[in-house]
Scaffold this active site. Sequence first.
Site, mmCIF file in Angstrom:
data_model
loop_
_atom_site.group_PDB
_atom_site.id
_atom_site.type_symbol
_atom_site.label_atom_id
_atom_site.label_comp_id
_atom_site.label_asym_id
_atom_site.label_seq_id
_atom_site.Cartn_x
_atom_site.Cartn_y
_atom_site.Cartn_z
ATOM 1 N N ALA A 319 59.985 13.400 53.700
ATOM 2 C CA ALA A 319 59.739 11.980 53.407
ATOM 3 C C ALA A 319 59.927 11.676 51.930
ATOM 4 C CB ALA A 319 58.308 11.633 53.818
ATOM 5 N N HIS A 352 53.722 4.833 46.824
ATOM 6 C CA HIS A 352 54.793 4.853 45.808
ATOM 7 C C HIS A 352 55.462 3.477 45.724
ATOM 8 C CE1 HIS A 352 54.671 9.070 44.883
ATOM 9 N NE2 HIS A 352 54.933 9.453 46.115
ATOM 10 N N HIS A 478 60.122 21.609 47.616
ATOM 11 C CA HIS A 478 60.131 21.192 46.221
ATOM 12 C C HIS A 478 60.867 22.150 45.308
ATOM 13 C CE1 HIS A 478 57.169 18.937 48.294
ATOM 14 N NE2 HIS A 478 57.131 18.072 47.323
HETATM 15 C C1 LIG Z 1 63.080 9.569 45.296
HETATM 16 C C2 LIG Z 1 61.864 10.413 45.257
HETATM 17 O O1 LIG Z 1 61.905 11.628 45.236
HETATM 18 N N1 LIG Z 1 60.666 9.768 45.248
HETATM 19 C C3 LIG Z 1 59.408 10.507 45.204
HETATM 20 C C4 LIG Z 1 58.294 9.547 44.795
HETATM 21 C C5 LIG Z 1 58.431 9.193 43.320
HETATM 22 O O2 LIG Z 1 58.405 10.155 42.525
HETATM 23 O O3 LIG Z 1 58.575 7.997 43.005
HETATM 24 C C6 LIG Z 1 59.116 11.026 46.617
HETATM 25 O O4 LIG Z 1 59.088 10.253 47.518
HETATM 26 N N2 LIG Z 1 58.873 12.353 46.753
HETATM 27 C C7 LIG Z 1 58.706 12.938 48.081
HETATM 28 C C8 LIG Z 1 57.289 13.465 48.345
HETATM 29 C C9 LIG Z 1 57.089 13.635 49.857
HETATM 30 C C10 LIG Z 1 55.759 14.280 50.314
HETATM 31 C C11 LIG Z 1 55.464 15.594 49.604
HETATM 32 O O5 LIG Z 1 56.369 16.298 49.212
HETATM 33 N N3 LIG Z 1 54.166 15.944 49.514
HETATM 34 C C12 LIG Z 1 53.789 17.302 49.022
HETATM 35 C C13 LIG Z 1 52.268 17.401 48.772
HETATM 36 C C14 LIG Z 1 51.463 16.409 49.529
HETATM 37 C C15 LIG Z 1 51.207 16.598 50.898
HETATM 38 C C16 LIG Z 1 50.443 15.671 51.596
HETATM 39 C C17 LIG Z 1 49.931 14.526 50.916
HETATM 40 O O6 LIG Z 1 49.166 13.614 51.571
HETATM 41 C C18 LIG Z 1 50.207 14.351 49.568
HETATM 42 C C19 LIG Z 1 50.977 15.280 48.882
HETATM 43 C C20 LIG Z 1 54.176 18.339 50.073
HETATM 44 O O7 LIG Z 1 54.550 17.916 51.185
HETATM 45 O O8 LIG Z 1 54.096 19.529 49.748
HETATM 46 C C21 LIG Z 1 55.880 14.568 51.810
HETATM 47 C C22 LIG Z 1 54.572 14.191 52.455
HETATM 48 C C23 LIG Z 1 53.758 13.439 51.468
HETATM 49 C C24 LIG Z 1 54.588 13.320 50.203
HETATM 50 C C25 LIG Z 1 56.279 12.462 47.807
HETATM 51 O O9 LIG Z 1 56.201 11.342 48.320
HETATM 52 O O10 LIG Z 1 55.557 12.821 46.855
HETATM 53 ZN ZN LIG Z 2 54.385 11.300 46.611
#
Ligand SMILES: CC(=O)N[C@@H](CC(=O)O)C(=O)NC[C@H](CC1(C(=O)N[C@@H](Cc2ccc(O)cc2)C(=O)O)CCCC1)C(=O)O
Ligand SMILES: [Zn+2]
Length: 590
Positions: A319, A352, A478
């Site tokens: 996502a 976001h 990541h």
């Molecule tokens: C263009 C771009 O890249 N945009 C950035 C946003 C920005 O920088 O403007 C962005 O969308 N980054 C994607 C990333 C996705 C997710 C993630 O990676 N989460 C972490 C840790 C976690 C897990 C559960 C939770 O509730 C909170 C955090 C993981 O899954 O390990 C997947 C599920 C949730 C959030 C995000 O939204 O942070």
């Molecule tokens: Zn995020």
Amino acid sequence: LITDENEAWAFVNRVNDESQEVYFKSIQASWNYNTNLTDHNSQLSVEAKLVEAAFEKEVAANASRFNWTAFQNETLKRIFKKASDIGSASLPEDRLTKLKVIESELERLYSSAQLCDDDSTCNNLDPGLTRILAESRDYDKLLWAWFGWRNVSGRKMRNLYKEFVNISNEAARANGYADTGEYWRSWYDMDNLREECQKLYEQLKPLYLNLHAYVKRKLIDKYGEDKFPSTGQIPAHLLGNMWAQSWGNLYSDLLQPFKNKPSVDVTEALKEQNYTAQKMFEVSEEFFTSLGLIPMPEEFWNHSMIVKPDDGRDVVCHASAWDFLNQKDFRIKQCTDITMSDLITTHHEMGHIQYYLQYKNLPVVFRRGANPGFHEAVGDVMSLSVSTPKHLKEIGLLEEVVDDEESDINFLLSQALKKIAFLPFGYLIDQWRWSVFNGETSPEDYNKKWWDLRCKYQGVSPPVQRTEDDFDPGAKYHIPGNTPYIRYFVSYVIQFQFHQALCEAANQTGPLYKCDIYNSHVAGNKLSDMLSLGSSKPWAVAMEKVTGNTTMDAGAIIEYFQPLITWLEKQNEGMDIQWDEACPTDLPVY
Ligand SMILES: CC(=O)N[C@@H](CC(=O)O)C(=O)NC[C@H](CC1(C(=O)N[C@@H](Cc2ccc(O)cc2)C(=O)O)CCCC1)C(=O)O
Ligand SMILES: [Zn+2]
């Protein structure tokens, strides 16, 4: 050097308008690639990034003609400072091209990886392998998916990643940083970020140890003592998640403390009520607008991708939320599954978008979080209210709410499986990466270092032997996605500080874990006062807007979980809740 600040403003305003066009094209090309992983789209995306970099290089060169460090106007100085810090754009074009091609390849390797079983049914991570890790209680099936995923993803990335590290560090050094890790940490404007995070981790470690001990006992009941290493860790494939970073999927059948109480996992209700991705997004938006925050614009609904396409194309299912920096286009890309976990993710991504909307009229260089942890916290603050039984009942996802001590422990444990279980994981990812960027960890130790950290901090160990032919960091989005991670550790601490402050603003007087700020415009205004600052002020100023304090503080998360801490300590009385720092050495080969 030019000292006239009016001339400087004219320069800044012109660049700001031009940059919106350049960034829009580059972000659109990246969006097209993420939503259709073809060679053609990869090429277009790399080309657009080269144009963006050339533009940033030119702006930085022009900015250096001004004596901006001596300017009186703080905002003007801050704009010049940010415009001069151009990251990988400082590389010569051939090196930058190589870097962007490698990044594109790593992203595609991860997102298109498939694990096929012997009768040639193939599964991507999303949704197939994720569901297996979440739902299966068969030790061997879990091991097959866990091991197989690492073979088809991380294992294929080792050499690409090694090359990526070198070029990324070249760019950091060209900008005056020692390595990429130091550049990433500079976004927090602190000279003690590492120490601060270490302190927060130590404060939260007792709670994590107690949760880990409780969960391990329940897993031993399920899978048998012989499956657990004598060193005390939990095998990584048994925790309901491909990276053992969130243990909520074990709640309903294995971990719920008091069985005869209504469940707080509303996945079943979502399915029974025929929820669609669209419906989940509308429910999430309604929470934000109930606080008086900004609704999603038309373009958001028309151009987002909220379900995995069924036309066979490869997409990045991980996502993400997108700001096209043209003050008009804001999108989410998500392969939404109808689960509670994805309802939380939807709020996270919409958080976001809300931040983007709140700061969209600022100069482009200020359209960022106050620090990256702030951006990660917004949506999760909403989820802290939405996931309360009281709120879930109010939106029709829970039949009844039983208000007693046992139900409170049930709820707090389900929250701890997401919010406490995550902390060591959120802490260790960039410990590994920083050590790779600064050379402490060489390529021949990539996997050893990864598992040393996982065994030490997370109390999680590999179920089978790992070698340096593997590259397990690459199995976590990541790393190939090159998204820094300490932001999530910071977010998991400060989101409770924000929650505490907004609950006070909303006159929520009960215990913190029961607070729901739904419909509170007072809370909403407090939040938007912070969000609308973007990165135009130091993050301590932004934090003070909401909490009245200027530091990260674990007090709020500890207050939230206090009743559970007391309960877990009683459950674990007289037991050894520690594990060895080192990983087990007598592991079977798969
Ligand atoms: C263009 C771009 O890249 N945009 C950035 C946003 C920005 O920088 O403007 C962005 O969308 N980054 C994607 C990333 C996705 C997710 C993630 O990676 N989460 C972490 C840790 C976690 C897990 C559960 C939770 O509730 C909170 C955090 C993981 O899954 O390990 C997947 C599920 C949730 C959030 C995000 O939204 O942070
Ligand atoms: Zn995020």
